[in-house]
Design a protein around this motif. Structure first.
Motif, short mmCIF file in Angstrom:
data_model
loop_
_atom_site.label_atom_id
_atom_site.label_comp_id
_atom_site.label_asym_id
_atom_site.label_seq_id
_atom_site.Cartn_x
_atom_site.Cartn_y
_atom_site.Cartn_z
N VAL A 10 18.07 19.80 7.57
CA VAL A 10 18.19 21.24 7.43
C VAL A 10 17.43 21.70 6.19
O VAL A 10 17.75 21.31 5.07
CB VAL A 10 19.68 21.65 7.33
N LEU A 43 15.22 21.25 10.99
CA LEU A 43 15.79 22.50 11.47
C LEU A 43 15.58 23.56 10.39
O LEU A 43 16.31 23.58 9.39
CB LEU A 43 17.28 22.35 11.77
N THR A 45 15.98 26.81 8.28
CA THR A 45 17.27 27.48 8.06
C THR A 45 17.44 28.72 8.93
O THR A 45 18.56 29.03 9.35
CB THR A 45 17.44 27.86 6.58
N THR A 47 16.73 29.05 11.92
CA THR A 47 17.09 28.68 13.30
C THR A 47 18.57 28.36 13.44
O THR A 47 19.06 28.19 14.55
CB THR A 47 16.27 27.46 13.78
N ILE A 48 19.28 28.25 12.32
CA ILE A 48 20.70 27.92 12.38
C ILE A 48 21.50 29.21 12.26
O ILE A 48 21.93 29.61 11.18
CB ILE A 48 21.08 26.91 11.27
N SER A 51 26.72 27.28 14.59
CA SER A 51 26.92 25.84 14.40
C SER A 51 26.67 25.04 15.67
O SER A 51 26.53 23.81 15.60
CB SER A 51 28.33 25.57 13.89
N VAL A 53 24.06 24.62 17.28
CA VAL A 53 22.77 23.91 17.23
C VAL A 53 22.92 22.56 16.53
O VAL A 53 22.02 21.72 16.61
CB VAL A 53 21.68 24.75 16.54
N LEU A 54 24.04 22.33 15.86
CA LEU A 54 24.25 21.10 15.10
C LEU A 54 25.07 20.06 15.85
O LEU A 54 25.17 18.92 15.41
CB LEU A 54 24.95 21.43 13.77
N GLY A 73 21.95 29.93 7.09
CA GLY A 73 21.74 28.73 7.89
C GLY A 73 22.13 27.47 7.14
O GLY A 73 22.77 26.57 7.70
N THR A 76 25.93 27.38 6.83
CA THR A 76 26.54 27.04 8.12
C THR A 76 26.52 25.53 8.35
O THR A 76 27.52 24.93 8.78
CB THR A 76 25.81 27.75 9.27
N ALA A 77 25.38 24.89 8.05
CA ALA A 77 25.24 23.45 8.24
C ALA A 77 26.19 22.68 7.33
O ALA A 77 26.85 21.71 7.75
CB ALA A 77 23.80 23.02 7.99
N TYR A 80 29.84 23.19 8.48
CA TYR A 80 30.08 22.47 9.73
C TYR A 80 30.28 20.98 9.45
O TYR A 80 31.21 20.35 9.97
CB TYR A 80 28.91 22.67 10.68
#
Length: 230
Positions: A10, A43, A45, A47-48, A51, A53-54, A73, A76-77, A80
């Motif tokens: 990320v 990925l 940031t 694009t996130i 969650s 997408v993870l 983003g 969020t990563a 998560y």
């Protein structure tokens, strides 16, 4: 154990960034050392946005390169990974954002901010007294921590590329929570954090992936992958 590990990288790739040059080699070296197939994907940031997408990844690495193009983003990563027990590594910017995310969502400091992007809130990440851009230094690891386990000792010498770190005024309050400070520099400043209740949740201000540029593996990248495959 898994025969393949998928890792989400990320961050916003920049070919001129030394850490970004080192990351693919660090992953290759770790994969060879562990004899496992590692598939990684950058990925960006922006694009996130959710969650979801993870969910197909076995591990998450929030890489250096702050300020990120889309802070939400990165946060969020990190959240998560923390809440879903997904093996997590944060280096440099990833470390800084992990501290802010924890302050906001665990400590309840909803106005916690990073001085690089917002100076109006409660600053938990502030400018370093001395720049660490392209500097190296000794890091002292706390006994009985995941980082000390990964390195097999209590001291390492690492490279940096940063101007921001944990606000010293914040450290005492941070240590009242489960997140622990697991490494310092020789002056006592925070250089790594981890969650002992998590499968693997380690973040460092230094960039351990730089070891790959001299042909050595990063113990933290190895540990991240090894945890994810189990």
């Amino acid at each position: 154990m898994k025969s393949q590990v998928r890792i989400a990288l990320v961050g916003d790739y920049r070919p001129e960034a030394v850490a970004h040059q080192a990351i693919p080699t660090a992953l290759t070296l770790a994969a060879s050392h562990l004899d496992i197939d590692v598939q990684s994907r950058w990925l960006p940031t922006e694009t996130i946005t959710d969650s979801a997408v993870l969910q197909d990844y076995d591990a998450i690495w929030v890489v250096p390169g702050s300020p990120y193009r889309h802070d939400a983003g990165a946060f969020t990563a990190i959240r998560y990974a923390r809440e879903h027990d997904v093996p997590f590594l944060g280096s440099c910017g990833g470390f800084q954002y992990a501290v802010v995310e924890y302050a906001r969502n665990v400590m309840g400091w909803h106005d916690a901010t990073h001085a690089e992007t917002d100076s109006t809130g409660r600053l938990v990440i502030t400018p370093l007294s001395c720049s660490l851009v392209e500097k190296t230094g000794t890091v002292l690891l706390q006994p009985n921590t995941r980082i000390a386990q990964a390195y097999g000792g209590l001291e390492t010498h690492e490279g940096y590329h940063c101007n921001f770190g944990v606000n010293p005024d914040f450290v005492g309050q941070l240590q009242q929570f489960p997140l622990i400070v697991s490494a310092h520099d020789s002056e006592g400043d925070v250089r790594a954090i981890e969650l002992p209740t998590h499968r693997f949740y380690v973040a460092t201000l230094f960039q351990s992936e730089r070891a790959a540029l001299r042909g050595a593996h990063s113990p933290l990248v190895v540990e991240l992958i090894d945890t994810a495959r189990r």
